[in-house]
Design a protein around this motif. Structure first.
Motif, PDB file in Angstrom:
ATOM      1  N   LEU A 300       0.829  -1.205   0.000  1.00  0.00           N
ATOM      2  CA  LEU A 300       0.000   0.000   0.000  1.00  0.00           C
ATOM      3  C   LEU A 300       0.864   1.255   0.000  1.00  0.00           C
ATOM      4  CD1 LEU A 300      -2.744  -1.055   2.583  1.00  0.00           C
ATOM      5  CD2 LEU A 300      -3.036  -0.800   0.120  1.00  0.00           C
ATOM      6  N   ASN A 301       1.946   1.224   0.736  1.00  0.00           N
ATOM      7  CA  ASN A 301       2.831   2.399   0.803  1.00  0.00           C
ATOM      8  C   ASN A 301       3.473   2.667  -0.558  1.00  0.00           C
ATOM      9  OD1 ASN A 301       4.274   4.446   2.561  1.00  0.00           O
ATOM     10  ND2 ASN A 301       6.031   3.330   1.720  1.00  0.00           N
ATOM     11  N   GLN A 302       3.875   1.592  -1.251  1.00  0.00           N
ATOM     12  CA  GLN A 302       4.483   1.761  -2.565  1.00  0.00           C
ATOM     13  C   GLN A 302       3.502   2.368  -3.567  1.00  0.00           C
ATOM     14  OE1 GLN A 302       5.877  -2.122  -3.639  1.00  0.00           O
ATOM     15  NE2 GLN A 302       7.502  -2.164  -2.100  1.00  0.00           N
ATOM     16  N   VAL A 303       2.231   2.003  -3.446  1.00  0.00           N
ATOM     17  CA  VAL A 303       1.233   2.471  -4.402  1.00  0.00           C
ATOM     18  C   VAL A 303       0.814   3.909  -4.122  1.00  0.00           C
ATOM     19  CG1 VAL A 303      -1.120   2.105  -5.251  1.00  0.00           C
ATOM     20  CG2 VAL A 303       0.377   0.136  -4.841  1.00  0.00           C
ATOM     21  N   PHE A 304       0.623   4.271  -2.841  1.00  0.00           N
ATOM     22  CA  PHE A 304      -0.023   5.541  -2.525  1.00  0.00           C
ATOM     23  C   PHE A 304       0.913   6.600  -1.936  1.00  0.00           C
ATOM     24  CE2 PHE A 304      -3.461   2.369  -2.234  1.00  0.00           C
ATOM     25  CZ  PHE A 304      -4.313   2.898  -3.178  1.00  0.00           C
ATOM     26  N   GLN A 332      -5.973  -7.003  -0.193  1.00  0.00           N
ATOM     27  CA  GLN A 332      -5.180  -5.875  -0.671  1.00  0.00           C
ATOM     28  C   GLN A 332      -6.064  -4.880  -1.416  1.00  0.00           C
ATOM     29  OE1 GLN A 332      -1.860  -5.806  -0.028  1.00  0.00           O
ATOM     30  NE2 GLN A 332      -1.419  -3.863  -1.034  1.00  0.00           N
ATOM     31  N   ARG A 333      -7.003  -5.394  -2.214  1.00  0.00           N
ATOM     32  CA  ARG A 333      -7.904  -4.505  -2.956  1.00  0.00           C
ATOM     33  C   ARG A 333      -8.815  -3.742  -1.999  1.00  0.00           C
ATOM     34  NH1 ARG A 333     -10.211  -3.992  -8.075  1.00  0.00           N
ATOM     35  NH2 ARG A 333     -11.172  -1.932  -8.070  1.00  0.00           N
ATOM     36  N   LEU A 334      -9.326  -4.428  -0.996  1.00  0.00           N
ATOM     37  CA  LEU A 334     -10.216  -3.774  -0.028  1.00  0.00           C
ATOM     38  C   LEU A 334      -9.492  -2.634   0.689  1.00  0.00           C
ATOM     39  CD1 LEU A 334     -12.628  -5.612   2.392  1.00  0.00           C
ATOM     40  CD2 LEU A 334     -11.245  -3.716   3.196  1.00  0.00           C
ATOM     41  N   LEU A 338      -9.827   1.701   0.499  1.00  0.00           N
ATOM     42  CA  LEU A 338     -10.007   2.556   1.676  1.00  0.00           C
ATOM     43  C   LEU A 338      -8.921   3.621   1.754  1.00  0.00           C
ATOM     44  CD1 LEU A 338     -11.053  -0.048   4.411  1.00  0.00           C
ATOM     45  CD2 LEU A 338     -12.509   1.613   3.248  1.00  0.00           C
ATOM     46  N   VAL A 339      -7.657   3.216   1.490  1.00  0.00           N
ATOM     47  CA  VAL A 339      -6.553   4.180   1.558  1.00  0.00           C
ATOM     48  C   VAL A 339      -6.681   5.207   0.438  1.00  0.00           C
ATOM     49  CG1 VAL A 339      -4.047   4.448   1.385  1.00  0.00           C
ATOM     50  CG2 VAL A 339      -5.013   2.549   2.701  1.00  0.00           C
ATOM     51  N   GLU A 340      -7.015   4.737  -0.769  1.00  0.00           N
ATOM     52  CA  GLU A 340      -7.184   5.670  -1.889  1.00  0.00           C
ATOM     53  C   GLU A 340      -8.297   6.677  -1.593  1.00  0.00           C
ATOM     54  OE1 GLU A 340      -7.933   5.560  -6.726  1.00  0.00           O
ATOM     55  OE2 GLU A 340      -8.512   3.857  -5.473  1.00  0.00           O
ATOM     56  N   GLY A 402     -15.642   3.010  -5.430  1.00  0.00           N
ATOM     57  CA  GLY A 402     -14.643   2.380  -4.572  1.00  0.00           C
ATOM     58  C   GLY A 402     -15.210   1.790  -3.295  1.00  0.00           C
ATOM     59  N   LEU A 403     -16.045   2.548  -2.588  1.00  0.00           N
ATOM     60  CA  LEU A 403     -16.586   2.043  -1.327  1.00  0.00           C
ATOM     61  C   LEU A 403     -17.653   0.989  -1.549  1.00  0.00           C
ATOM     62  CD1 LEU A 403     -16.752   5.250   0.919  1.00  0.00           C
ATOM     63  CD2 LEU A 403     -15.079   3.391   0.941  1.00  0.00           C
ATOM     64  N   SER A 404     -18.337   1.027  -2.697  1.00  0.00           N
ATOM     65  CA  SER A 404     -19.292  -0.048  -2.970  1.00  0.00           C
ATOM     66  C   SER A 404     -18.550  -1.369  -3.180  1.00  0.00           C
ATOM     67  CB  SER A 404     -20.157   0.286  -4.184  1.00  0.00           C
ATOM     68  OG  SER A 404     -19.417   0.194  -5.381  1.00  0.00           O
ATOM     69  N   ILE A 405     -17.353  -1.304  -3.763  1.00  0.00           N
ATOM     70  CA  ILE A 405     -16.529  -2.508  -3.904  1.00  0.00           C
ATOM     71  C   ILE A 405     -16.037  -2.960  -2.534  1.00  0.00           C
ATOM     72  CG2 ILE A 405     -14.362  -3.390  -4.841  1.00  0.00           C
ATOM     73  CD1 ILE A 405     -14.827  -1.703  -7.303  1.00  0.00           C
TER      74      ILE A 405
END
Length: 588
Positions: A300-304, A332-334, A338-340, A402-405
């Motif tokens: 998550l840190n690498q992505v965001f 990871q997707r969930l 949330l982080v995004e 995003g939150l619906s997913i």
């Protein structure tokens, strides 16, 4: 009930139906008359007594015959006035023989028998309320002659005491009738409430069916719209990749890169809608295993991290030694969603991701210092396309999916997600995960290609691509785009738009003593043809070992399930050039 009461007829019909289904009545219609006959035997003229008893048996038989006929008649309650009149006639007959007993048997030379007879008549009239409250007309038909005839006989006697008793019976008669009316109202109110409850349940069922139908319509619309958009976008992405490659080192290369960024952004939006359809279709099955949260947090840190830096925010993911039981990719997707979401809607401060053990569970909190969410929006934000303060649907703020997913993944993985937010103070999303112990070292699982994305080609890295590929796609532009892309990488491509052309291409290859190294097929072909079935038939007929690769723009849940069941590798349109090349290389 008022005449305009919409439930009036239904209640009356149900009342009559309840009476006829009440069961045996032989005790009151046969057993008691036998007891009366036995008690008064020797006190009353035997011929009169026997005649009275036979009358009671005839009425009892008429009642049983009427009940039998009602139960055997289909939908008899729909004609409740007719059956109600028949029932009232039978009860009138019972009332007449009961009143006749009062007139004929009361003046025997036995005080005990007279009291017994009087109590039987009055008690029977009162007890009949419980049985006949379902049909008050029948109750009146029984009670009035039973009490009235007895009272008249007593009133005509010269004995003053009997006259007093007759007066008491006449006074009691209106009270008994009133009691019957109250009982009828209570019974009818109960039946009416039952109908109201049934209607309410039916209304709720219909509303639920409408909501489910609307959801299915929405899914079908998204599937159709997504498929129609993916077809040209797929061609644009492939043509754009070829154009970008050809323009390297030229001034127009910058515009080509911008074009591909826009195409990729649109493809990402369509992929997001595809994720919703795949989750709704049930084609994603979680593969639960022990997952190290520290590794997930690093990803998550690498992505965001760069996204947060661009907005001047602090993104902190506290290292954690905890392990949880989940599907690593879906978890990871969930968490990524949330982080995004937290970074996207935070303008100052930062985002903190932290994990804490709580008994048999692990709580992962995603905390931001954003604007917060008002209570009236806390439930709605998990719905598709719902965005607070974005009525104009500004596309730079995403689709609102995003939150619906997150909610769908939460239900799929059984990882409850809780939201606590205060306007102006930020939000905290908490994911509750089952704790797990660190596993022993083991070989990595080979994941299902239908769920996880294909690896992408690395720039400058030569891939072991097949030499000859047969492409079956009814879209001419897509055929040209794939041919241009693969030809630029040294792959010979033969195109076919339907089964006839595909068979001709395979026969030609056989006659020339050559073969295709891979079959690339679109899933939905012209005329409703199934590309999966076509590809399997071609492989079985011409080359049983030939690798297959499906490409589809489908988002229909049923079709996605068919793809998954086939266990054939699949790419979802729009397909980037890197993904297509990597997938073809993986087939070898």
């Amino acid at each position: 009930m008022l005449p305009s009461d919409p439930y009036a007829q239904r209640v009356k019909a149900q009342a009559l139906d309840t009476f006829f289904g009440a069961g045996e009545r032989l005790f009151s219609t046969v057993v008691i008359p036998i007891c009366i006959t036995w008690a008064f035997w020797g006190w009353v003229d035997q011929a009169v007594l026997i005649g009275w008893f036979l009358l009671t048996l005839a009425v009892a038989a008429a009642m049983e015959l009427l009940c039998w006929a009602y139960r055997k008649t289909p939908a008899a309650s729909n004609n409740y006035p007719l059956w109600g009149r028949r029932l009232s006639w039978v009860f009138l007959s019972q009332g007449l023989y009961t009143g006749a007993a009062g007139m004929l048997f009361f003046f025997v030379d036995s005080f005990a028998l007279r009291i017994f007879l009087l109590f039987w008549i009055v008690g029977l009239s009162v007890a009949a309320v419980g049985q006949l409250a379902y049909w008050l007309e029948g109750y009146f038909a029984f009670t009035i002659p039973a009490l009235g005839m007895t009272a008249i006989r007593l009133l005509l006697d010269e004995n003053t005491e009997y006259k007093v008793m007759a007066g008491l019976l006449l006074v009691a008669l209106p009270s008994v009738i009133g009691f019957g009316r109250h009982a009828e109202k209570a019974v009818f109110k109960s039946i009416r409430q039952g109908f109201e409850n049934l209607d309410l349940v039916e209304q709720l069922r219909l509303e639920k069916s409408k909501a489910e139908a609307a959801n299915r319509d929405k899914t079908r619309f998204l599937a159709a719209a997504s498929h129609d958009l993916r077809q040209p976008l797929h061609a644009i992405a492939l043509f754009g990749a070829v154009l970008e490659k050809d323009l390297q080192g030229q001034p127009q290369h910058t515009n080509a890169k911008r074009l591909m960024r826009a195409v990729n952004a649109l493809g990402t939006s369509l992929d997001t809608m595809l994720d919703v359809s795949r989750l709704d279709a049930g084609v994603i099955e979680p593969q639960l295993e022990a997952v190290a949260l520290n590794q997930a947090f690093q990803s998550l840190n690498q992505v965001f991290a760069s996204f947060a830096d661009e907005k001047g925010l602090q993104l902190r993911l506290r290292a954690s030694p905890l392990w949880v039981r989940s599907d690593p990719h879906l978890l990871q997707r969930l968490l990524a969603n949330l982080v995004e979401n937290a970074v996207k809607y935070t303008t100052q401060g930062g985002v903190l991701v932290v994990a804490r053990p709580r008994g048999p569970s692990v709580w992962v909190d995603v905390i931001d210092t954003g604007a917060g969410i008002a209570p009236e929006h806390c439930e709605s934000i998990f719905q598709e396309f719902y965005q607070i303060d974005n009525p104009g649907r500004d596309r730079t703020r995403g689709l609102g999916i995003g939150l619906s997913i997150v909610r769908r993944l939460s239900a799929l993985l059984n990882h409850p997600v809780e939201l606590h937010s205060l306007p102006g103070r930020g939000s905290r999303f908490r994911v509750k995960l089952p704790a797990a112990g660190a596993p022993r070292p083991a070989l990595a699982d080979i994941r299902d290609a239908h769920i996880d994305a294909w690896p992408t080609a690395q720039p400058g890295l030569a891939l072991p691509l097949p030499r000859r590929v047969l492409l079956v796609d009814d879209e001419a532009d897509i055929g040209d785009a794939v041919t241009a892309l693969l030809s630029a990488h040294g792959v010979q491509v033969a195109t076919a738009r339907d089964e006839t052309q595909a068979i001709a291409a395979l026969n030609k290859a056989t006659s020339q003593n050559t073969r295709f190294d891979a079959l690339l097929c679109d899933y939905r072909l012209a005329g409703g043809a199934d590309g999966l079935d076509l590809a399997l038939r071609l492989r079985q007929r011409f080359a049983p070992g030939m690798p297959l690769l499906l490409v589809t723009g489908e988002t229909s849940p049923e079709r996605l399930q068919n793809v998954r069941d086939a266990k054939i590798p699949v790419l979802f349109k729009p397909v980037s050039a890197e993904s297509l090349l990597a997938a073809l290389a993986s087939l070898r």
